[in-house]
Scaffold this motif. Structure first.
Motif, PDB file in Angstrom:
ATOM      1  N   TYR A 217      47.838  52.334  43.541  1.00  0.00           N
ATOM      2  CA  TYR A 217      47.465  51.017  44.059  1.00  0.00           C
ATOM      3  C   TYR A 217      48.718  50.197  44.365  1.00  0.00           C
ATOM      4  CZ  TYR A 217      42.900  52.519  42.630  1.00  0.00           C
ATOM      5  OH  TYR A 217      41.738  53.244  42.510  1.00  0.00           O
ATOM      6  N   ASP A 218      48.795  49.684  45.593  1.00  0.00           N
ATOM      7  CA  ASP A 218      49.981  48.938  46.009  1.00  0.00           C
ATOM      8  C   ASP A 218      49.818  47.423  45.875  1.00  0.00           C
ATOM      9  OD1 ASP A 218      48.195  48.603  48.069  1.00  0.00           O
ATOM     10  OD2 ASP A 218      49.477  49.462  49.628  1.00  0.00           O
ATOM     11  N   PHE A 219      48.679  46.996  45.337  1.00  0.00           N
ATOM     12  CA  PHE A 219      48.526  45.584  44.978  1.00  0.00           C
ATOM     13  C   PHE A 219      47.527  45.495  43.837  1.00  0.00           C
ATOM     14  CE2 PHE A 219      44.866  45.903  47.812  1.00  0.00           C
ATOM     15  CZ  PHE A 219      43.931  45.039  47.260  1.00  0.00           C
ATOM     16  N   ASN A 220      47.490  44.335  43.203  1.00  0.00           N
ATOM     17  CA  ASN A 220      46.503  44.067  42.171  1.00  0.00           C
ATOM     18  C   ASN A 220      46.015  42.648  42.315  1.00  0.00           C
ATOM     19  OD1 ASN A 220      44.885  44.362  39.773  1.00  0.00           O
ATOM     20  ND2 ASN A 220      46.397  45.827  39.002  1.00  0.00           N
ATOM     21  N   ILE A 221      44.905  42.358  41.679  1.00  0.00           N
ATOM     22  CA  ILE A 221      44.362  41.006  41.632  1.00  0.00           C
ATOM     23  C   ILE A 221      44.290  40.587  40.166  1.00  0.00           C
ATOM     24  CG2 ILE A 221      42.398  39.517  42.114  1.00  0.00           C
ATOM     25  CD1 ILE A 221      43.785  40.413  44.636  1.00  0.00           C
ATOM     26  N   HIS A 222      44.965  39.504  39.842  1.00  0.00           N
ATOM     27  CA  HIS A 222      44.981  38.979  38.483  1.00  0.00           C
ATOM     28  C   HIS A 222      44.022  37.790  38.388  1.00  0.00           C
ATOM     29  CE1 HIS A 222      49.348  40.555  37.625  1.00  0.00           C
ATOM     30  NE2 HIS A 222      48.537  41.489  38.088  1.00  0.00           N
ATOM     31  N   ILE A 223      43.300  37.709  37.285  1.00  0.00           N
ATOM     32  CA  ILE A 223      42.516  36.522  36.949  1.00  0.00           C
ATOM     33  C   ILE A 223      43.214  35.873  35.756  1.00  0.00           C
ATOM     34  CG2 ILE A 223      40.303  35.599  36.211  1.00  0.00           C
ATOM     35  CD1 ILE A 223      40.169  36.739  38.994  1.00  0.00           C
ATOM     36  N   MET A 224      43.658  34.632  35.933  1.00  0.00           N
ATOM     37  CA  MET A 224      44.455  33.960  34.906  1.00  0.00           C
ATOM     38  C   MET A 224      43.758  32.672  34.475  1.00  0.00           C
ATOM     39  SD  MET A 224      48.154  34.719  36.732  1.00  0.00           S
ATOM     40  CE  MET A 224      49.156  33.979  35.434  1.00  0.00           C
ATOM     41  N   ASP A 225      43.580  32.518  33.154  1.00  0.00           N
ATOM     42  CA  ASP A 225      42.901  31.358  32.577  1.00  0.00           C
ATOM     43  C   ASP A 225      43.881  30.513  31.775  1.00  0.00           C
ATOM     44  OD1 ASP A 225      40.530  32.282  33.627  1.00  0.00           O
ATOM     45  OD2 ASP A 225      39.849  33.211  31.762  1.00  0.00           O
ATOM     46  N   PHE A 226      43.835  29.190  32.005  1.00  0.00           N
ATOM     47  CA  PHE A 226      44.664  28.228  31.290  1.00  0.00           C
ATOM     48  C   PHE A 226      43.766  27.155  30.688  1.00  0.00           C
ATOM     49  CE2 PHE A 226      47.205  30.055  34.615  1.00  0.00           C
ATOM     50  CZ  PHE A 226      48.512  30.109  34.162  1.00  0.00           C
ATOM     51  N   GLN A 227      43.968  26.848  29.429  1.00  0.00           N
ATOM     52  CA  GLN A 227      43.294  25.712  28.831  1.00  0.00           C
ATOM     53  C   GLN A 227      44.048  24.436  29.192  1.00  0.00           C
ATOM     54  OE1 GLN A 227      40.298  25.960  27.418  1.00  0.00           O
ATOM     55  NE2 GLN A 227      40.444  28.151  27.896  1.00  0.00           N
ATOM     56  N   PRO A 228      43.373  23.273  29.164  1.00  0.00           N
ATOM     57  CA  PRO A 228      44.060  22.026  29.509  1.00  0.00           C
ATOM     58  C   PRO A 228      45.344  21.851  28.693  1.00  0.00           C
ATOM     59  CG  PRO A 228      41.710  21.644  29.315  1.00  0.00           C
ATOM     60  CD  PRO A 228      41.944  23.053  28.853  1.00  0.00           C
ATOM     61  N   GLY A 229      46.428  21.582  29.374  1.00  0.00           N
ATOM     62  CA  GLY A 229      47.731  21.415  28.725  1.00  0.00           C
ATOM     63  C   GLY A 229      48.570  22.680  28.708  1.00  0.00           C
TER      64      GLY A 229
END
Length: 299
Positions: A217-229
């Motif tokens: 695979y020559d690319f990926n898709i990331h799902i990134m989660d951030f809490q407030p702050g």
């Protein structure tokens, strides 16, 4: 008269004290309403706070920015037109090689009784559902229903069709596949919640990857989660390109020497080596979907 003034003064002071002791305070953002809490996931991607209807009294205004090494494409700037080879579907191209990228990213708004077209020869495709549902069919497997937060990776030259009975909104990534030896990719169907959380040493955000990390695979898709702050610890500067869709929340994105307020529905293109950093603000989680090229020599 003095007695009247004193009574008014006492009433105002009592109201101010009551407000200062409330959960909301004077300057805090409003808490999510009950109506918002019952909305489907990612509903703000297709119903952003700053939609064109909200900006109709501000002629010429847009938050969109295009520079040599990055772009911020906001909902009020989207221009939809019929997608080539798709039926009953409108598309808005968000990132294309015309701005310097080696991939294409676009929204596909499928109406009732619509279907997709095939990408050009040797082009791989990933679709992610942000609203509604579609049915994926191909010559080698039975039909698969894709709902919100699910996705499908379609290898290059892989026959398939995405069909929609009612309506749906997809974010689509396409790029010319870069072969590496005898490695080959395969059809992948999944959903974000089924992907395991990965370790992020030195960082506080939660990370999921939608595609395998193998060399095929020559690319990926990331799902990134951030809490407030929460914010990125590393102020990144690297050769990888990015295409980002903010699915939930709001925050501040640094791109080069620029600092941009961003919210759900915003799209960002990041060229190689542009300094980049994110901090999540507000009272709810930030989640974004991020394209990243991988596993290939940058020469």
């Amino acid at each position: 008269m003095r007695s009247l003034h004193l009574i008014v003064f006492i009433i105002i002071i009592s109201l101010l004290v009551k407000a200062s002791k409330s959960d909301d305070g004077f300057c805090s953002a409003p808490s999510p309403s009950i109506d918002e809490k019952t909305k489907p996931i990612y509903w703000k991607v297709t119903n952003p706070t700053l939609s064109p209807s909200h900006l109709q009294d501000l002629p010429g205004y847009t938050r969109s920015v295009y520079k040599r090494d990055h772009a911020l494409i906001t909902p009020e700037s989207h221009v939809y037109s019929p997608l080539p080879d798709w039926t009953n579907t409108l598309g808005a191209y968000l990132i294309t090689p015309a701005m310097g990228s080696h991939f294409v990213m676009y929204f596909a708004k499928m109406k009732g009784m619509s279907s997709s077209g095939l990408p050009p020869k040797d082009i791989e495709r990933l679709v992610f559902v942000v609203e509604g549902a579609v049915t994926l069919t191909n010559t080698s497997s039975s039909s698969i229903k894709l709902t919100v937060d699910s996705y499908a990776y379609l290898p290059p030259n892989f026959y398939h069709s995405l069909d929609c009975v009612e309506s749906a909104t997809l974010v689509v990534f396409e790029r010319r596949y870069e072969h590496l030896g005898s490695h080959t990719t395969e059809l992948i169907v999944g959903s974000t919640d089924k992907q395991q959380l990965l370790e992020t040493p030195g960082e506080v955000f939660e990370l999921r990857k939608l595609l395998p990390v193998s060399l095929a695979y020559d690319f990926n898709i990331h799902i990134m989660d951030f809490q407030p702050g929460d914010f990125l610890n590393v102020k990144e500067v690297h050769y990888n390109q990015h295409g980002l869709l903010l699915l939930e929340g709001q925050g501040i994105y640094r791109l080069g020497d620029n600092w941009y307020p961003v919210q759900a529905g915003d799209v960002i293109w990041m060229a190689p080596f542009v300094p980049q950093w994110y901090a999540a603000l507000g009272k709810t989680r930030s989640r974004y979907l991020l394209y990243k090229d991988v596993n290939r020599n940058p020469l």
